[in-house]
Write a protein that holds these residues in place. Structure first.
Motif, PDB file in Angstrom:
ATOM      1  N   GLU A 152       0.816  -1.219   0.000  1.00  0.00           N
ATOM      2  CA  GLU A 152       0.000   0.000   0.000  1.00  0.00           C
ATOM      3  C   GLU A 152       0.847   1.265   0.000  1.00  0.00           C
ATOM      4  O   GLU A 152       0.341   2.367  -0.215  1.00  0.00           O
ATOM      5  CB  GLU A 152      -0.962   0.006   1.188  1.00  0.00           C
ATOM      6  CG  GLU A 152      -0.335   0.314   2.537  1.00  0.00           C
ATOM      7  CD  GLU A 152       0.395  -0.872   3.158  1.00  0.00           C
ATOM      8  OE1 GLU A 152       0.805  -0.762   4.321  1.00  0.00           O
ATOM      9  OE2 GLU A 152       0.557  -1.908   2.468  1.00  0.00           O
ATOM     10  N   ALA A 153       2.177   1.118   0.214  1.00  0.00           N
ATOM     11  CA  ALA A 153       3.073   2.276   0.183  1.00  0.00           C
ATOM     12  C   ALA A 153       3.593   2.561  -1.217  1.00  0.00           C
ATOM     13  O   ALA A 153       4.290   3.552  -1.422  1.00  0.00           O
ATOM     14  CB  ALA A 153       4.249   2.049   1.127  1.00  0.00           C
ATOM     15  N   ILE A 154       3.255   1.724  -2.186  1.00  0.00           N
ATOM     16  CA  ILE A 154       3.764   1.908  -3.541  1.00  0.00           C
ATOM     17  C   ILE A 154       3.133   3.141  -4.186  1.00  0.00           C
ATOM     18  O   ILE A 154       1.915   3.263  -4.278  1.00  0.00           O
ATOM     19  CB  ILE A 154       3.510   0.666  -4.409  1.00  0.00           C
ATOM     20  CG1 ILE A 154       4.313  -0.519  -3.871  1.00  0.00           C
ATOM     21  CG2 ILE A 154       3.880   0.937  -5.868  1.00  0.00           C
ATOM     22  CD1 ILE A 154       4.059  -1.824  -4.617  1.00  0.00           C
ATOM     23  N   ALA A 155       3.987   4.066  -4.644  1.00  0.00           N
ATOM     24  CA  ALA A 155       3.523   5.264  -5.342  1.00  0.00           C
ATOM     25  C   ALA A 155       3.333   4.977  -6.820  1.00  0.00           C
ATOM     26  O   ALA A 155       2.354   5.404  -7.428  1.00  0.00           O
ATOM     27  CB  ALA A 155       4.507   6.408  -5.149  1.00  0.00           C
ATOM     28  N   TYR A 156       4.312   4.309  -7.403  1.00  0.00           N
ATOM     29  CA  TYR A 156       4.179   3.842  -8.784  1.00  0.00           C
ATOM     30  C   TYR A 156       5.284   2.845  -9.086  1.00  0.00           C
ATOM     31  O   TYR A 156       6.099   2.521  -8.208  1.00  0.00           O
ATOM     32  CB  TYR A 156       4.127   4.985  -9.797  1.00  0.00           C
ATOM     33  CG  TYR A 156       5.312   5.915  -9.887  1.00  0.00           C
ATOM     34  CD1 TYR A 156       6.403   5.642 -10.713  1.00  0.00           C
ATOM     35  CD2 TYR A 156       5.317   7.139  -9.207  1.00  0.00           C
ATOM     36  CE1 TYR A 156       7.460   6.529 -10.837  1.00  0.00           C
ATOM     37  CE2 TYR A 156       6.369   8.035  -9.328  1.00  0.00           C
ATOM     38  CZ  TYR A 156       7.444   7.720 -10.146  1.00  0.00           C
ATOM     39  OH  TYR A 156       8.485   8.606 -10.273  1.00  0.00           O
ATOM     40  N   VAL A 157       5.299   2.363 -10.330  1.00  0.00           N
ATOM     41  CA  VAL A 157       6.191   1.267 -10.722  1.00  0.00           C
ATOM     42  C   VAL A 157       6.963   1.663 -11.980  1.00  0.00           C
ATOM     43  O   VAL A 157       6.403   2.266 -12.893  1.00  0.00           O
ATOM     44  CB  VAL A 157       5.384  -0.026 -10.980  1.00  0.00           C
ATOM     45  CG1 VAL A 157       6.282  -1.134 -11.517  1.00  0.00           C
ATOM     46  CG2 VAL A 157       4.681  -0.477  -9.706  1.00  0.00           C
ATOM     47  N   HIS A 158       8.242   1.312 -12.012  1.00  0.00           N
ATOM     48  CA  HIS A 158       9.079   1.467 -13.200  1.00  0.00           C
ATOM     49  C   HIS A 158       9.192   0.130 -13.927  1.00  0.00           C
ATOM     50  O   HIS A 158       9.329  -0.925 -13.290  1.00  0.00           O
ATOM     51  CB  HIS A 158      10.482   1.902 -12.820  1.00  0.00           C
ATOM     52  CG  HIS A 158      10.668   3.373 -12.722  1.00  0.00           C
ATOM     53  ND1 HIS A 158      11.845   3.960 -12.276  1.00  0.00           N
ATOM     54  CD2 HIS A 158       9.834   4.411 -13.029  1.00  0.00           C
ATOM     55  CE1 HIS A 158      11.720   5.273 -12.298  1.00  0.00           C
ATOM     56  NE2 HIS A 158      10.514   5.575 -12.739  1.00  0.00           N
ATOM     57  N   VAL A 159       9.207   0.201 -15.259  1.00  0.00           N
ATOM     58  CA  VAL A 159       9.464  -0.964 -16.103  1.00  0.00           C
ATOM     59  C   VAL A 159      10.506  -0.544 -17.138  1.00  0.00           C
ATOM     60  O   VAL A 159      10.376   0.522 -17.747  1.00  0.00           O
ATOM     61  CB  VAL A 159       8.183  -1.446 -16.812  1.00  0.00           C
ATOM     62  CG1 VAL A 159       8.464  -2.709 -17.611  1.00  0.00           C
ATOM     63  CG2 VAL A 159       7.057  -1.683 -15.811  1.00  0.00           C
ATOM     64  N   ALA A 160      11.538  -1.368 -17.325  1.00  0.00           N
ATOM     65  CA  ALA A 160      12.599  -1.006 -18.270  1.00  0.00           C
ATOM     66  C   ALA A 160      13.272  -2.261 -18.805  1.00  0.00           C
ATOM     67  O   ALA A 160      13.074  -3.359 -18.293  1.00  0.00           O
ATOM     68  CB  ALA A 160      13.637  -0.095 -17.597  1.00  0.00           C
ATOM     69  N   GLY A 161      14.096  -2.068 -19.820  1.00  0.00           N
ATOM     70  CA  GLY A 161      14.822  -3.170 -20.432  1.00  0.00           C
ATOM     71  C   GLY A 161      16.286  -3.168 -20.072  1.00  0.00           C
ATOM     72  O   GLY A 161      16.812  -2.211 -19.500  1.00  0.00           O
TER      73      GLY A 161
END
Length: 450
Positions: free
Chosen positions: A201-210
């Protein structure tokens, strides 16, 4: 938690493409590359359309032994206000070491380096995060980083470390699923166990990368397509929680806009697949996260804090000595500290040198033009024995000066041109910036080439 939706990393090279992309709800800009008084026109247009812009810092060094620099905090706050951002983000990393705590020269890594998962390092990080939170006008979120090497004697798993950090400070988390994959390949860490220990619930957002794998080492390049393994971790995360936002990062080797749009579609597909999984696999409560984080069957270890109170200043000095020894081995060729994998440390040292050469070439693009094929080998030889003690612009000047002091380049015309470049920027007396004088200097250089 504010819903952000689908985003992409804004970079000048793809600014026009980002503006035309359908379905982009928000963008993230590297904070140090944005001037509050002169925002890029593209970001201004995006903001006018209602697209959220979040500044993403890379140089604060919250995981370092020193307390955060007030000037850097002020600059980050100014960017948040100029962009009307709902939050700002930084990294759980150290980027410099040495200085007064160790009575040694200050060294700059020019890169995000991992913090040891120890109680000392956690105490220092938590205090630094609180200082940053007090100085910023909006909430702060911090990102887990990718690492080529592991610290010996770590006392917590990544999930436990992040849980303790969020629990003590209330800071939000920016979870990079590509970095979880990197740590899986390079450090043998199970991304599912890391996710199981997070306070989701503390997650602000998520990064996805290669990234790309070379000789058994995963390099988090942000310059390659997002692999299936990273999308699978995103699906696992989405089966546990619906993240407020997900963002595609790309920093180099930019493909056609259609390729980026297909990657965004693949990210959305991974999210949808995760959301479709059974609700039984979700971890909605902090109590469940803590239980997962501290169960030996789930993590292989139990994080037990020391019973005796610890001195903040003593913890800082211990962390400072450890980080300085590691960074010095990476950038100054000093002996490898006990317990580190020498091969991995060598890979990291070479990667730091290559990154320095690449960034200096962008900061001072005249240098590769003047030196041609000599630039890269000359810079890597320089970097091996000359640690970075300032920013990249200072590094460019120091490199050019060192080349000249050593008697190079052999070609007299190239040497003359390099000397002119260096004198214009760091000579003993300011060189005139009047157009007529600059034109005369340029004309002289052209005539000298004939």
């Amino acid at each position: 938690m504010e819903r952000l939706g689908t985003g992409i990393g804004w970079r000048p090279e793809i600014a026009d493409a980002v503006e035309r992309m359908p379905g982009i709800d928000w963008v993230e800009a590297v904070a140090e590359n944005v001037c509050p008084g002169h925002l890029p026109d593209s970001l201004i247009r995006l903001r006018e359309r209602g697209v959220t812009v979040i500044p993403h810092g890379v140089s604060l060094g919250l995981g370092g032994a020193d307390r955060p620099d007030e000037g850097r905090l002020t600059a980050l706050a100014e960017r948040a206000e100029a962009l009307g951002a709902p939050l700002v983000t930084e990294h759980i990393a150290f980027v410099r070491a040495g200085g007064s705590l160790t009575a040694s020269p200050l060294l700059e890594a020019g890169h995000l380096l991992p913090v040891p998962r120890t109680w000392d390092a956690l105490d220092v990080l938590c205090e630094n995060v609180r200082i940053a939170q007090d100085a910023l006008p909006v909430p702060l979120a911090v990102e887990n980083i990718a690492a080529l090497l592991a610290w010996p004697g770590e006392e917590m798993t990544e999930g436990q470390f992040l849980y303790e950090l969020a629990d003590r400070t209330g800071v939000r988390l920016l979870i990079d699923v590509a970095n979880l994959h990197t740590n899986h390949v390079n450090r043998g860490e199970d991304p599912a166990k890391a996710l199981a220990g997070l306070p989701v619930e503390a997650i602000a957002y998520v990064h996805v990368a290669g990234g790309v794998e070379r000789d058994g080492v995963w390099h988090d390049t942000h310059a390659h397509p997002v692999p299936a393994q990273v999308l699978a971790i995103l699906t696992d995360l989405a089966s546990r929680v619906s993240p407020p936002g997900v963002l595609l990062e790309r920093d180099d080797n930019f493909p056609e806009p259609a390729v980026l749009e297909r990657e965004l579609e693949a990210i959305q597909g991974a999210l949808t697949k995760g959301w479709a999984r059974s609700a039984a696999s979700r971890v909605p409560a902090r109590e469940a996260a803590r239980a997962a984080a501290s169960t030996p069957e789930a993590t292989g270890t139990v994080a037990t804090p020391p019973a005796a109170p610890r001195s903040s200043d003593c913890a800082r000095q211990r962390v400072a000595l450890a980080q300085t020894a590691l960074l010095s081995a990476l950038v100054a060729g000093t002996p490898v500290p006990d317990g580190f994998d020498r091969m991995r440390l060598g890979v990291q040292a070479r990667a730091l040198g290559v990154k320095r050469a690449d960034v200096v070439a962008k900061v001072a693009p005249e240098l590769p033009v003047i030196l041609g094929d000599l630039y890269r080998p000359a810079f890597l030889a320089y970097a091996h024995s000359h640690p970075m003690t300032g920013g990249y612009r200072r590094d460019a000047l120091d490199f050019a000066g060192q080349v000249l002091l050593s008697g190079g380049p052999e070609d007299a015309e190239v040497r003359r041109e390099l000397r002119e470049w260096w004198l214009e920027r760091s000579g003993p007396a300011p060189r005139s910036s009047r157009p007529a004088v600059r034109l005369a200097r340029a004309t002289r250089r052209v005539l000298l080439r004939r």
